[in-house]
Design an enzyme around this catalytic site. Structure first.
Site, mmCIF file in Angstrom:
data_model
loop_
_atom_site.group_PDB
_atom_site.id
_atom_site.type_symbol
_atom_site.label_atom_id
_atom_site.label_comp_id
_atom_site.label_asym_id
_atom_site.label_seq_id
_atom_site.Cartn_x
_atom_site.Cartn_y
_atom_site.Cartn_z
ATOM 1 N N HIS A 1 -3.675 16.266 -1.785
ATOM 2 C CA HIS A 1 -4.075 16.275 -0.383
ATOM 3 C C HIS A 1 -3.895 17.644 0.278
ATOM 4 O O HIS A 1 -4.228 17.810 1.451
ATOM 5 C CB HIS A 1 -3.283 15.218 0.397
ATOM 6 C CG HIS A 1 -3.718 13.811 0.109
ATOM 7 N ND1 HIS A 1 -3.826 13.303 -1.165
ATOM 8 C CD2 HIS A 1 -4.082 12.783 0.946
ATOM 9 C CE1 HIS A 1 -4.220 12.041 -1.115
ATOM 10 N NE2 HIS A 1 -4.389 11.705 0.152
ATOM 11 N N TYR B 1 0.823 -1.210 0.000
ATOM 12 C CA TYR B 1 0.000 0.000 0.000
ATOM 13 C C TYR B 1 0.861 1.265 0.000
ATOM 14 O O TYR B 1 1.783 1.414 0.807
ATOM 15 C CB TYR B 1 -0.922 0.033 1.224
ATOM 16 C CG TYR B 1 -1.666 1.345 1.366
ATOM 17 C CD1 TYR B 1 -2.702 1.672 0.499
ATOM 18 C CD2 TYR B 1 -1.296 2.276 2.333
ATOM 19 C CE1 TYR B 1 -3.375 2.884 0.606
ATOM 20 C CE2 TYR B 1 -1.962 3.488 2.455
ATOM 21 C CZ TYR B 1 -2.991 3.781 1.579
ATOM 22 O OH TYR B 1 -3.643 4.987 1.681
ATOM 23 N N ASN C 1 1.376 10.953 6.196
ATOM 24 C CA ASN C 1 0.730 10.083 7.170
ATOM 25 C C ASN C 1 1.381 10.314 8.528
ATOM 26 O O ASN C 1 2.599 10.184 8.660
ATOM 27 C CB ASN C 1 0.900 8.614 6.769
ATOM 28 C CG ASN C 1 -0.417 7.938 6.486
ATOM 29 O OD1 ASN C 1 -1.425 8.261 7.100
ATOM 30 N ND2 ASN C 1 -0.410 6.989 5.567
ATOM 31 N N GLU D 1 -11.840 4.961 5.502
ATOM 32 C CA GLU D 1 -11.476 5.555 6.790
ATOM 33 C C GLU D 1 -12.791 5.870 7.520
ATOM 34 O O GLU D 1 -13.255 7.004 7.532
ATOM 35 C CB GLU D 1 -10.605 6.790 6.554
ATOM 36 C CG GLU D 1 -9.297 6.404 5.869
ATOM 37 C CD GLU D 1 -8.574 7.558 5.190
ATOM 38 O OE1 GLU D 1 -8.945 8.724 5.433
ATOM 39 O OE2 GLU D 1 -7.643 7.288 4.420
ATOM 40 N N ARG E 1 -11.916 27.337 49.474
ATOM 41 C CA ARG E 1 -11.597 26.155 50.267
ATOM 42 C C ARG E 1 -11.183 24.958 49.409
ATOM 43 O O ARG E 1 -10.351 24.132 49.812
ATOM 44 C CB ARG E 1 -12.825 25.784 51.112
ATOM 45 C CG ARG E 1 -12.541 24.786 52.168
ATOM 46 C CD ARG E 1 -13.737 24.323 52.984
ATOM 47 N NE ARG E 1 -14.997 24.967 52.752
ATOM 48 C CZ ARG E 1 -16.166 24.320 52.818
ATOM 49 N NH1 ARG E 1 -16.192 23.031 53.077
ATOM 50 N NH2 ARG E 1 -17.292 24.961 52.620
ATOM 51 N N TYR F 1 -16.552 27.388 48.493
ATOM 52 C CA TYR F 1 -15.785 26.340 47.796
ATOM 53 C C TYR F 1 -14.657 26.885 46.927
ATOM 54 O O TYR F 1 -13.600 26.269 46.801
ATOM 55 C CB TYR F 1 -16.712 25.505 46.907
ATOM 56 C CG TYR F 1 -17.613 24.536 47.632
ATOM 57 C CD1 TYR F 1 -17.657 24.481 49.017
ATOM 58 C CD2 TYR F 1 -18.420 23.666 46.906
ATOM 59 C CE1 TYR F 1 -18.491 23.594 49.671
ATOM 60 C CE2 TYR F 1 -19.266 22.771 47.553
ATOM 61 C CZ TYR F 1 -19.295 22.743 48.934
ATOM 62 O OH TYR F 1 -20.128 21.853 49.579
ATOM 63 N N PHE G 1 -1.325 5.892 12.641
ATOM 64 C CA PHE G 1 -1.630 7.289 12.323
ATOM 65 C C PHE G 1 -2.893 7.792 13.009
ATOM 66 O O PHE G 1 -3.216 8.976 12.941
ATOM 67 C CB PHE G 1 -1.829 7.439 10.809
ATOM 68 C CG PHE G 1 -2.800 6.422 10.253
ATOM 69 C CD1 PHE G 1 -4.151 6.481 10.535
ATOM 70 C CD2 PHE G 1 -2.345 5.372 9.469
ATOM 71 C CE1 PHE G 1 -5.043 5.534 10.053
ATOM 72 C CE2 PHE G 1 -3.234 4.415 8.980
ATOM 73 C CZ PHE G 1 -4.588 4.501 9.272
#
Length: 522
Positions: free
Chosen positions: A85, A55, A198, A414, A285, A282, A330
């Site tokens: 990309h 791949y 990646n 994906e 404290r 609070y 990844f």
């Protein structure tokens, strides 16, 4: 002489990554790392020569993983992946964050499991050393299959495309910069484009910044919280060690120690030791419990970030010429979850700080209403709390965990993604707002402490109060408080209060951090 860090060999930490980005440490490739990189590249070349289907080496990407690419087109494939990309949108991330992406990617590639060419890795390190840093848009990553879009933009300059920050911080077209410097773009080999894009380096670099900035905000919140307690004449009894030994969370014990030591020796607290106030609200404290819980969240994030800093997160992983594993290193989930957790932790520090602000303007515990003696004609300090309230609510809206959502991508290949890039970005937004909330509390705490004179506080609180008063005067009547808030924000953001508190503690031989000093540092 600069310290030296060996990419791919030494252990990277948050502090070292920041030091390299800021020029205080030099990252280098030693002979052992070069040997690992060359061996990994030879495995890829052997895979291509044999025609084994792996791949991203000789197949298409994502849903195109079954499309076989010819040997002569394997290099073109890597060039095209960077182009196709590069789809990021939005503002450009800060230069230092982009530089951290380069540093963390260089360290991952240098470990010798990615099939990258030595010349490519050396060019990445050249960008780091010369401070010529690619520009990266902030949006477009879903945080699985790596930070594909941001990393594609980050590495466009390797093939002569995209933009870079130049040495002086201005932006320029990559080809113009390379031409000016007599440099040529690279021709990527098999798998290199995929190895570059990646990975989790966008998420990771934001996480590095979160670790640094949240640590400073937490330290600052303790100092300002102690000053607020003095202004409100609260009690230091809830910080006694015996109380916290029987519920021994590390963060809680750390904060209790810090508050106890910062307040030790205060005339203000000693003056009302036998008063009829049984318990404080609070937000005074429970500072050890609330601030401490956020400390624990920070510690969890830091531990995971330092695992990720030394991990290889691309795909496939090349073990040898016969063993290339397509896995999921990844996937950003290991960082997405703790980043969301850290965002909630930061927001809660702002939430409790706003409650202390509100208490200081109520006219309780001997303080004048709205922290000013003559109100009516004057509005006093009424309105800064509106600002802190608005920021607290904005932070609440930012606390929705991005990691709780997933939108399938890549035609279903994906089908579960982390959205960790959003977790990182919005956590930094929360910290931005937190720093502004702390600025408002600091403004209030300094004003409240003025009304306790002539009594003095402890050395640390006196020192930090004096530092504030050198920059912003006590207010007896209305003025444009935005300027005061801005001055306080500059103090908070710079870390000056933390630095001063540490300096005074050394001089006074006070240990602010106790046994957890190393664990809660980076």
């Amino acid at each position: 002489m600069k310290k030296v860090f060996n990419y791919g060999i030494d252990r990277l930490t948050v502090n070292i990554a920041l030091d390299i980005a800021r020029g205080n440490t030099k990252g280098v490739l030693n002979g052992k790392a070069k040997e690992k990189v060359l061996k990994s590249q030879s495995y890829v070349q052997e895979i291509v020569a044999k025609g084994d289907v792996v791949y991203g080496v000789n197949t298409g990407f994502g849903p195109l993983c079954t499309t076989i690419i010819s040997e002569e087109d394997t290099s073109t494939l890597q060039h095209k992946i960077l182009q196709s990309h590069s789809v990021g949108v939005g503002n450009i991330i800060p230069k230092e964050t982009s530089k951290l992406m380069l540093i963390t990617k260089a360290h991952a590639l240098a470990q010798g499991f990615s099939g990258i060419a030595l010349t490519t890795l050396e060019r990445i390190i050249w960008h780091i050393d010369k401070d010529i840093v690619p520009t990266v848009p902030e949006k477009g990553s879903v945080g699985a299959s790596g930070d594909l879009a941001p990393l594609s933009h980050l590495f466009l300059p390797l093939i002569g495309l995209g933009e870079v920050y130049t040495e002086d911080g201005s932006r320029a077209i990559t080809s113009d910069v390379l031409s000016r410097l007599g440099m040529k773009s690279l021709q990527l080999g098999p798998k290199e484009g995929l190895a570059l894009i990646n990975g989790t380096q966008f998420i990771l670099s934001h996480a590095v910044k979160v670790v640094e900035r949240l640590a400073q905000a937490l330290d600052t919140a303790d100092v300002i919280g102690a000053m607020s307690l003095e202004g409100l004449m609260g009690s230091a009894r809830p910080f006694e060690p015996e109380l916290h030994q029987i519920r021994a969370y590390k963060g809680t014990q750390l904060v209790a120690t810090r508050l106890r030591e910062m307040l030790n020796g205060s005339e203000i607290l000693e003056s009302h030791v036998d008063c009829d106030r049984v318990q404080d609200p609070y937000s005074l404290r429970c500072m050890p419990q609330v601030h401490g819980a956020s400390r624990n969240a920070w510690l969890h994030l830091k531990e995971l970030v330092e695992v990720e800093l030394n991990s290889v997160t691309d795909n496939p992983i090349i073990l040898d010429a016969e063993n290339a594993i397509s896995g999921g290193n990844f996937h950003g989930q290991p960082l997405a979850l703790p980043l969301d957790y850290a965002g909630v932790a930061a927001a809660e520090i702002g939430n409790i700080a706003d409650r202390r602000c509100y208490m200081m303007i109520e006219g309780r515990f001997g303080l004048p209403k709205l922290l000013m003696k003559d109100v009516g004609l004057n509005s006093g300090f009424m309105i800064p709390q509106y600002t802190s309230a608005a920021l607290v609510t904005e932070n609440k809206t930012l606390c929705f965990p991005a990691s709780a959502d997933s939108v399938p991508t890549s035609l279903g290949q994906e089908d579960h993604v982390s959205m960790g890039s959003i977790s990182g970005r919005k956590t930094l937004q929360i910290i931005d707002n937190l720093e502004q909330i702390l600025a408002v509390e600091l403004l209030y705490a300094a004003q409240a402490l003025d009304f306790r004179r002539p009594l003095k506080s402890s050395p640390i609180i006196e020192g930090t109060h004096a530092y504030v008063r050198e920059r912003v005067a006590h207010a007896d009547e209305d003025r444009v408080l935005a300027y005061d808030i801005k001055a306080m924000h500059d103090i908070v953001k710079s870390g000056a209060l933390v630095h001063l508190a540490n300096e005074i503690s050394k001089k006074e031989k006070i240990d602010l951090n106790g046994e957890y000093k190393q664990e809660f540092s980076f």
